[in-house]
Enzyme design. Sequence first.
Site, PDB file in Angstrom:
ATOM      1  N   SER A  38      59.006 -11.503  16.538  1.00 22.46           N
ATOM      2  CA  SER A  38      59.206 -10.773  17.789  1.00 22.46           C
ATOM      3  C   SER A  38      59.026  -9.292  17.508  1.00 22.46           C
ATOM      4  CB  SER A  38      60.611 -11.047  18.318  1.00 22.46           C
ATOM      5  OG  SER A  38      61.012 -10.006  19.184  1.00 22.46           O
TER       6      SER A  38
ATOM      7  N   HIS B  40      67.776 -39.750  26.613  1.00 20.57           N
ATOM      8  CA  HIS B  40      68.154 -38.727  27.611  1.00 20.57           C
ATOM      9  C   HIS B  40      68.410 -37.377  26.942  1.00 20.57           C
ATOM     10  CE1 HIS B  40      68.837 -42.139  30.362  1.00 20.57           C
ATOM     11  NE2 HIS B  40      69.334 -42.715  29.271  1.00 20.57           N
TER      12      HIS B  40
ATOM     13  N   GLU C  82      54.077 -23.712  21.107  1.00 19.10           N
ATOM     14  CA  GLU C  82      54.130 -23.481  22.557  1.00 19.10           C
ATOM     15  C   GLU C  82      52.722 -23.428  23.146  1.00 19.10           C
ATOM     16  OE1 GLU C  82      57.636 -20.451  23.375  1.00 19.10           O
ATOM     17  OE2 GLU C  82      56.704 -20.081  21.447  1.00 19.10           O
TER      18      GLU C  82
ATOM     19  N   LYS D  89      63.970 -12.889  14.658  1.00 18.29           N
ATOM     20  CA  LYS D  89      63.338 -14.072  15.245  1.00 18.29           C
ATOM     21  C   LYS D  89      62.143 -14.604  14.487  1.00 18.29           C
ATOM     22  CE  LYS D  89      63.297 -15.107  19.308  1.00 18.29           C
ATOM     23  NZ  LYS D  89      63.215 -15.335  20.725  1.00 18.29           N
TER      24      LYS D  89
END
Length: 467
Positions: free
Chosen positions: A274, A153, A287, A280
């Site tokens: 970024s 979970h 992705e 970042k």
Amino acid sequence: MWKGRFEQDTDSLVRDFTNSLDNDCKFYLEDILGSQAHVTMLAKQGIISVPEAEEIKNGLDKIKQEIEQGEFQWNPDLEDIHMNIEQRLTELVGPVGQKLHTGRSRNDQVAVDFRLHVDNRLKDWRNLLLKFVQTLRNRAEDNKHTILPGYTHMQPAQPVSLAQHLLAYAQMFKRDLERLDDSLKRIRISPLGAAALGGTTYPLDPEYTASLIGFENVFENSMDAVADRDFVLEALFCSGMIMTHLSRLCEELITWANPNFGFVGLPDSLATGSSIMPQKKNPDVLELIRGRTGGIYGELTGLFTLLKGTPLAYNRDLQEDKTGFYKADNTVSGSLQIMINMIAELDFYPENMYRAIRRGYLNATELADYLANKGIPFREAHNITGKIVKHAEQREMGLEDLDLDEFQQFCEDITADVYNILDYRRILERRITPGSTSVDSVNRQIDSLDGWISGMLNVKKGSGGSV
Ligand code: ARG
């Protein structure tokens, strides 16, 4: 080439609308191989003479060169690759070129071309999958003792070894490779000789043609041979399955790379930055793999939907089977190549994994089992352990940091040996079931995988045709 019965010219809109050159020029090698096999068979059967077959084959070799050197003039008026090549052949070798299409239709021709192409590409996927399984296996071998939280979970559950986690993925990609091998049996069936749909009056030898293109099997029913696109669907399904597994892994790595987890560091060369937030390091590649997976499911659904409406035998709808496969091919090959490098170069941060284990009370099941072993019914042991976890939480401590008398407030049966049980490093050792996360089990899993890998390296798949 088919204008004999027509009085008007084709509308240029129709010409552009039906044209398939952009897609089918990608399998020019397969088209030429199929044609060369076909004429070799025609000569063996005495349908054309051997010198005629030689002239045609030499002409086709010349065309191959022209295409490879960018000299071939593709003519959009000629609809597809088959007619472009046949027209050029006749220019090069004269009227004998017109004998190429004897006892053949573009329906069996395009089917054999695309089967050869899919076969070829799936073998490439197969090699990449094998390399990927090896990469996962190698990283697993180095991390048999590295422990991290296992989740159910998405909540911290029990400690597992990083090796066990990586080997779970190795199993998925192993199945994917086996699935490809199984599909290849149905892909490598030659439809040449089925002609338009019902066979032909020429005494062809389809088995011989099949052997020349390197396929083991030949069609059993001419109508099925030209109408069947199950092989493309199966390839798309295989691609969907590979992408599903990659996407799950990507999702996991995206989470692990988040500094709140901090389990992995992405290699700089495979991460992006970024334009506004200098701190970042983004997992864009992961992705995109996750995102593109959806597009592949779309291609599978698209081809299913296309096929369900087509009666026997060939229908022009079938021309639309190419784009989805090309997209799947680019996506699968590109994603696997990147993920091989990603897994090989990923940095693992065991201290952060260990910190997360301590924070998540991942030794609570051990304590419950310990109490149950002392004769307390498991349900009650579970309940007592829950109360001890709550107590430790309030004190902001791990279970292993509590004093013995604190334990004994909850259950008098707890003795000093409990600390052994709570020791995270020992948890893996106590897993005794086959396939578990213990070091012994992981060693056995690696051995078995090694046997499988060497078997796969030795499999000699059909090597393609030679004419
Ligand atoms: N471009 C067609 C395809 O990809 C080739 C076969 C066309 N056959 C025909 N009878 N129009 O399916």
